[in-house]
Motif scaffolding. Sequence first.
Motif, mmCIF file in Angstrom:
data_model
loop_
_atom_site.group_PDB
_atom_site.id
_atom_site.type_symbol
_atom_site.label_atom_id
_atom_site.label_comp_id
_atom_site.label_asym_id
_atom_site.label_seq_id
_atom_site.Cartn_x
_atom_site.Cartn_y
_atom_site.Cartn_z
ATOM 1 N N THR A 11 0.850 -1.194 0.000
ATOM 2 C CA THR A 11 0.000 0.000 0.000
ATOM 3 C C THR A 11 0.886 1.245 0.000
ATOM 4 O O THR A 11 2.101 1.164 0.224
ATOM 5 C CB THR A 11 -0.901 0.031 1.248
ATOM 6 N N TRP A 12 0.254 2.391 -0.193
ATOM 7 C CA TRP A 12 0.995 3.660 -0.143
ATOM 8 C C TRP A 12 1.594 3.845 1.243
ATOM 9 O O TRP A 12 2.705 4.373 1.376
ATOM 10 C CB TRP A 12 0.090 4.829 -0.515
ATOM 11 N N ASP A 13 0.883 3.421 2.275
ATOM 12 C CA ASP A 13 1.400 3.528 3.650
ATOM 13 C C ASP A 13 2.664 2.686 3.828
ATOM 14 O O ASP A 13 3.589 3.097 4.527
ATOM 15 C CB ASP A 13 0.340 3.091 4.670
ATOM 16 N N ASP A 14 2.691 1.510 3.195
ATOM 17 C CA ASP A 14 3.891 0.664 3.268
ATOM 18 C C ASP A 14 5.106 1.381 2.700
ATOM 19 O O ASP A 14 6.230 1.170 3.150
ATOM 20 C CB ASP A 14 3.680 -0.652 2.501
ATOM 21 N N TYR A 15 4.883 2.209 1.700
ATOM 22 C CA TYR A 15 5.970 2.952 1.056
ATOM 23 C C TYR A 15 6.194 4.329 1.677
ATOM 24 O O TYR A 15 7.117 5.038 1.290
ATOM 25 C CB TYR A 15 5.688 3.115 -0.441
ATOM 26 N N GLY A 16 5.332 4.728 2.603
ATOM 27 C CA GLY A 16 5.481 6.032 3.243
ATOM 28 C C GLY A 16 5.143 7.192 2.325
ATOM 29 O O GLY A 16 5.703 8.287 2.457
ATOM 30 N N ILE A 17 4.227 6.958 1.388
ATOM 31 C CA ILE A 17 3.833 8.006 0.439
ATOM 32 C C ILE A 17 2.410 8.436 0.762
ATOM 33 O O ILE A 17 1.484 7.633 0.733
ATOM 34 C CB ILE A 17 3.944 7.501 -1.019
ATOM 35 N N SER A 18 2.258 9.721 1.049
ATOM 36 C CA SER A 18 0.931 10.263 1.364
ATOM 37 C C SER A 18 0.134 10.467 0.072
ATOM 38 O O SER A 18 0.687 10.444 -1.031
ATOM 39 C CB SER A 18 1.061 11.601 2.088
ATOM 40 N N LYS A 19 -1.144 10.707 0.236
ATOM 41 C CA LYS A 19 -2.029 10.956 -0.905
ATOM 42 C C LYS A 19 -1.554 12.179 -1.700
ATOM 43 O O LYS A 19 -1.503 12.152 -2.936
ATOM 44 C CB LYS A 19 -3.453 11.176 -0.376
ATOM 45 N N ASN A 20 -1.156 13.221 -0.993
ATOM 46 C CA ASN A 20 -0.699 14.436 -1.671
ATOM 47 C C ASN A 20 0.647 14.242 -2.354
ATOM 48 O O ASN A 20 0.879 14.781 -3.438
ATOM 49 C CB ASN A 20 -0.634 15.610 -0.691
ATOM 50 N N ARG A 21 1.546 13.480 -1.743
ATOM 51 C CA ARG A 21 2.842 13.200 -2.371
ATOM 52 C C ARG A 21 2.627 12.373 -3.634
ATOM 53 O O ARG A 21 3.281 12.612 -4.645
ATOM 54 C CB ARG A 21 3.765 12.471 -1.394
ATOM 55 N N TYR A 22 1.724 11.404 -3.588
ATOM 56 C CA TYR A 22 1.401 10.616 -4.779
ATOM 57 C C TYR A 22 0.914 11.526 -5.908
ATOM 58 O O TYR A 22 1.350 11.403 -7.049
ATOM 59 C CB TYR A 22 0.349 9.547 -4.460
ATOM 60 N N LYS A 23 0.022 12.465 -5.578
ATOM 61 C CA LYS A 23 -0.487 13.388 -6.596
ATOM 62 C C LYS A 23 0.642 14.226 -7.191
ATOM 63 O O LYS A 23 0.664 14.495 -8.392
ATOM 64 C CB LYS A 23 -1.554 14.302 -6.003
ATOM 65 N N GLU A 24 1.587 14.636 -6.353
ATOM 66 C CA GLU A 24 2.730 15.419 -6.817
ATOM 67 C C GLU A 24 3.601 14.599 -7.770
ATOM 68 O O GLU A 24 4.009 15.076 -8.831
ATOM 69 C CB GLU A 24 3.545 15.869 -5.607
ATOM 70 N N LEU A 25 3.882 13.352 -7.406
ATOM 71 C CA LEU A 25 4.689 12.471 -8.251
ATOM 72 C C LEU A 25 3.976 12.173 -9.569
ATOM 73 O O LEU A 25 4.599 12.133 -10.629
ATOM 74 C CB LEU A 25 5.009 11.169 -7.513
ATOM 75 N N LYS A 26 2.678 11.964 -9.486
ATOM 76 C CA LYS A 26 1.881 11.686 -10.691
ATOM 77 C C LYS A 26 1.923 12.885 -11.639
ATOM 78 O O LYS A 26 2.139 12.719 -12.848
ATOM 79 C CB LYS A 26 0.439 11.374 -10.281
#
Length: 147
Positions: A11-26
């Motif tokens: 999951t994103w939590d397993d990777y330490g990536i927040s919802k907002n960080r994911y949006k930034e990377l995307k």
Amino acid sequence: MKKQKRLRDMTWDDYGISKNRYKELKAFCLQYDEKKEKIQYGMNASVQDGMPKGRLSTKSPVEQQAIDNITYSKDIRMIEEAAVRANSEIWRYILRSVTEGLPYEFVEYDEELGKIPMCRADFYGTRKLFYKILDELKLEHKLNVIL
């Protein structure tokens, strides 16, 4: 002994990536083609019309274009490297998915590459791994710039 999670179950939590960080990377990945188009070589960066120019920067337009080219090239390489590290067998499918915002169904079969050699769940697990690697590369790049 604790059993390690399968890639597809991460999951994103397993990777330490927040919802907002994911949006930034995307969003960073969706600029891939734009960055490729912005790379320019030669003298097309400057306008020679004989008129004096007021400058906010001490850099010439050619120097600024060279700096921009390096920045765009580094960003492009970072995205491509993350895709290869995530899975060297399907990196082109991952690259297409993340840079064009395409779901599995649209990259499952490619005219040039053929059918992707993994199921939907495994693909999305690998794509999450891609974002984790990209996150690490971007943080590493920021540290190098600071130091």
